[in-house]
Design an enzyme around this catalytic site. Structure first.
Site, PDB file in Angstrom:
ATOM      1  N   THR A  78      -6.740  26.827 -53.492  1.00  0.00           N
ATOM      2  CA  THR A  78      -5.585  26.700 -54.468  1.00  0.00           C
ATOM      3  C   THR A  78      -4.594  26.868 -53.834  1.00  0.00           C
ATOM      4  O   THR A  78      -3.250  26.687 -54.573  1.00  0.00           O
ATOM      5  CB  THR A  78      -5.994  27.829 -55.427  1.00  0.00           C
ATOM      6  OG1 THR A  78      -5.513  29.289 -55.018  1.00  0.00           O
ATOM      7  CG2 THR A  78      -7.184  27.908 -56.323  1.00  0.00           C
ATOM      8  N   LYS A  79      -4.205  26.732 -52.583  1.00  0.00           N
ATOM      9  CA  LYS A  79      -2.938  27.131 -51.871  1.00  0.00           C
ATOM     10  C   LYS A  79      -3.035  26.077 -50.513  1.00  0.00           C
ATOM     11  O   LYS A  79      -4.101  26.118 -49.937  1.00  0.00           O
ATOM     12  CB  LYS A  79      -2.606  28.383 -51.344  1.00  0.00           C
ATOM     13  CG  LYS A  79      -2.254  29.358 -52.449  1.00  0.00           C
ATOM     14  CD  LYS A  79      -1.946  30.666 -52.022  1.00  0.00           C
ATOM     15  CE  LYS A  79      -1.753  31.713 -52.887  1.00  0.00           C
ATOM     16  NZ  LYS A  79      -1.258  32.942 -52.403  1.00  0.00           N
ATOM     17  N   GLY A 115      -1.691  32.962 -56.987  1.00  0.00           N
ATOM     18  CA  GLY A 115      -1.277  31.524 -57.043  1.00  0.00           C
ATOM     19  C   GLY A 115       0.083  31.558 -57.468  1.00  0.00           C
ATOM     20  O   GLY A 115       0.976  30.246 -57.472  1.00  0.00           O
TER      21      GLY A 115
END
Length: 155
Positions: free
Chosen positions: A68-69, A110
Site C-alpha cells: 500500500t506504500k 498509510g
C-alpha cells in the site's frame, strides 16, 4: 511488513514473510502489483502426528501480499490502492481464489481515510461472485454515513 497488520502476519506466519522478502527482492511485489502466496499447509500440520486428526485453523490459507506504500515512510496513494484492486479483480479467477478478506487498505498507517478507500474497494470487489470481507480500520471511529450501502456502492 514492518508495522501494523503486516507485522502481525510476519510473526504468525514466518513462511509468508520469507516469501514476501523474495517478492520484494525480485520486484514481483510493488505498489499496484500484488503477489499471491499459495500457502497450502502450515508448519503445525507438517510437524503433526499424522495418525491423529488435525483441526488446524491456519493450515490452508493463501496470502495476497498487497503493498500500500511505495516506500515505508511514505503515505499510501489512492491510485496505488486502485491499481492493486484492479489487479486482483483481473486475476483472482485465474489464480483460483474462492474468497478474500482485506483490511481497509491504506487506512491504518498509510494515512488514507475510509471515506475515500471504502467506495473504491467496494466498487472493485462488489459482484465478483466470491465471498469478500473488508475489515474496517480500528485507528479511528467511522461515521455511520460512510458505512451505508448507498454510500459505498454509490447508489
Amino acid at each position: 511488513m514492518g508495522k501494523g497488520l503486516a507485522s502481525r502476519a510476519k510473526y504468525q506466519f514466518p513462511d509468508v514473510y520469507v516469501y514476501y522478502q523474495d517478492c520484494c527482492r525480485t520486484r514481483r511485489l510493488a505498489a499496484g502489483k500484488p503477489c499471491l502466496y499459495k500457502r497450502e499447509s502450515s508448519l503445525d500440520e507438517d510437524l503433526a502426528d499424522l495418525s491423529t486428526p488435525q483441526d488446524i485453523p491456519n493450515a490452508i490459507k493463501w496470502f495476497l501480499l498487497f503493498a500500500t506504500k511505495r516506500r515505508w515512510r511514505d503515505n499510501s496513494r489512492i491510485e496505488d490502492i486502485e491499481a492493486g484492486l484492479a489487479w486482483f479483480r483481473d486475476h483472482f479467477r485465474a489464480e483460483g481464489v474462492k474468497s478474500v478478506a482485506f483490511p481497509a487498505l491504506g487506512c491504518g498507517l498509510g494515512g488514507l481515510r475510509w471515506e475515500q478507500v471504502g467506495p473504491l474497494m467496494c466498487r472493485y470487489l462488489h459482484d465478483l461472485g466470491i465471498d469478500v470481507a473488508i475489515y474496517l480500520p480500528r485507528e479511528r471511529e467511522i461515521d455511520e454515513q460512510y458505512l451505508s450501502e448507498k454510500y459505498l456502492l454509490g447508489e
